[in-house]
Design a protein around this motif. Sequence first.
Motif, short mmCIF file in Angstrom:
data_model
loop_
_atom_site.label_atom_id
_atom_site.label_comp_id
_atom_site.label_asym_id
_atom_site.label_seq_id
_atom_site.Cartn_x
_atom_site.Cartn_y
_atom_site.Cartn_z
N LYS A 72 -13.24 -5.35 15.87
CA LYS A 72 -12.10 -4.55 15.39
C LYS A 72 -12.57 -3.31 14.64
O LYS A 72 -11.74 -2.57 14.11
N GLY A 73 -13.89 -3.13 14.55
CA GLY A 73 -14.42 -1.99 13.80
C GLY A 73 -14.09 -2.09 12.33
O GLY A 73 -13.99 -1.09 11.61
N ASN A 74 -13.89 -3.32 11.84
CA ASN A 74 -13.49 -3.60 10.46
C ASN A 74 -12.20 -2.88 10.07
O ASN A 74 -11.99 -2.55 8.91
N ILE A 75 -11.35 -2.64 11.07
CA ILE A 75 -10.08 -1.96 10.81
C ILE A 75 -8.94 -2.89 11.21
O ILE A 75 -8.87 -3.35 12.36
N ALA A 76 -8.06 -3.18 10.26
CA ALA A 76 -6.92 -4.06 10.53
C ALA A 76 -5.85 -3.28 11.29
O ALA A 76 -5.83 -2.05 11.29
N GLU A 77 -4.95 -4.04 11.92
CA GLU A 77 -3.81 -3.45 12.64
C GLU A 77 -2.99 -2.60 11.67
O GLU A 77 -2.93 -2.90 10.47
N THR A 78 -2.33 -1.57 12.15
CA THR A 78 -1.52 -0.70 11.30
C THR A 78 -0.50 -1.51 10.51
O THR A 78 0.18 -2.37 11.07
N GLY A 79 -0.43 -1.25 9.23
CA GLY A 79 0.53 -1.95 8.37
C GLY A 79 0.03 -3.29 7.86
O GLY A 79 0.74 -4.00 7.14
N LYS A 80 -1.21 -3.65 8.22
CA LYS A 80 -1.76 -4.93 7.77
C LYS A 80 -3.09 -4.72 7.07
O LYS A 80 -3.69 -3.65 7.16
N ASN A 81 -3.53 -5.77 6.37
CA ASN A 81 -4.85 -5.79 5.72
C ASN A 81 -5.55 -7.07 6.09
O ASN A 81 -4.89 -8.09 6.34
N PHE A 82 -6.89 -7.04 6.07
CA PHE A 82 -7.61 -8.30 6.18
C PHE A 82 -7.43 -9.05 4.87
O PHE A 82 -7.29 -8.43 3.81
N ILE A 83 -7.47 -10.36 4.94
CA ILE A 83 -7.24 -11.19 3.74
C ILE A 83 -8.23 -10.83 2.63
O ILE A 83 -7.87 -10.84 1.47
N PHE A 84 -9.47 -10.46 2.98
CA PHE A 84 -10.46 -10.15 1.93
C PHE A 84 -10.09 -8.89 1.15
O PHE A 84 -10.61 -8.66 0.06
N ALA A 85 -9.20 -8.05 1.72
CA ALA A 85 -8.79 -6.82 1.03
C ALA A 85 -7.61 -7.05 0.09
O ALA A 85 -7.23 -6.17 -0.67
N ILE A 86 -7.02 -8.25 0.15
CA ILE A 86 -5.91 -8.60 -0.75
C ILE A 86 -6.52 -9.10 -2.06
O ILE A 86 -7.40 -9.96 -2.05
N SER A 87 -6.08 -8.55 -3.19
CA SER A 87 -6.72 -8.94 -4.45
C SER A 87 -6.25 -10.33 -4.90
O SER A 87 -5.16 -10.80 -4.55
N PHE A 88 -7.12 -10.99 -5.68
CA PHE A 88 -6.86 -12.33 -6.18
C PHE A 88 -5.51 -12.38 -6.91
O PHE A 88 -5.20 -11.51 -7.71
N GLY A 89 -4.71 -13.38 -6.58
CA GLY A 89 -3.41 -13.55 -7.25
C GLY A 89 -2.28 -12.72 -6.64
O GLY A 89 -1.13 -12.86 -7.04
N SER A 90 -2.60 -11.86 -5.68
CA SER A 90 -1.57 -11.03 -5.06
C SER A 90 -0.82 -11.81 -3.98
O SER A 90 -1.37 -12.71 -3.35
N LEU A 91 0.42 -11.38 -3.76
CA LEU A 91 1.25 -12.00 -2.73
C LEU A 91 1.08 -11.25 -1.41
O LEU A 91 0.86 -10.04 -1.41
N PHE A 92 1.18 -12.00 -0.32
CA PHE A 92 1.13 -11.37 1.01
C PHE A 92 1.98 -12.19 1.97
O PHE A 92 2.37 -13.32 1.67
#
Length: 197
Positions: A136-156
Amino acid sequence: MTSNYQDFVPLKAIPFMEFLINEHNFTLKIVNKRATKHGDFRSMPDGKFQITVNNNLNKHQFLLTLVHEIAHHVTHQKFGRVQPHGKEWKAIFQHLMLPFLNPDIYPRAILPYLAQYLKNAKASTDADVKLSLALKGNIAETGKNFIFAISFGSLFIFKDTMYKRGNKRRTRYECLNMVNKKVYLFNQNVEVKSYEH
């Protein structure tokens, strides 16, 4: 009849792909994205064979998926009914992928992960986190993030359900389902939507 796959694979892969498609008798259909799979192989009621591949994959994912499915077809022709991703399929998949393990086809950034994956290929490339991210070239689909980019305690949001990101275990993240309050483990290559209040 084969869909116009040339637009979906890297240019330098086309001669090898043409050889494989001419060598093995099947119909290729390029289909809309399916949530649960990138491609499939099936024996049709009329005795013919069909391979489908999702149209939303990038050229490197598409090529790998197509060869994966052709390997199922070849395994079926050679061995009949065997384990879908057993030793016979793995050996054939490795063999069919060899001509494509080439920096003119796969970027150098992907090749080491691809070679490692092919030593013991899994049913899904998504099961191999490093390869999945490289493809994926380390690029998530438009409008999304990889789980590792979501900060601890954040909602998704994942599959229309809200989760809260927890601790990272060795390779996966603990995430609390806010509806049933159960903890689920997410691979780091899972793509999710950030929750905006």
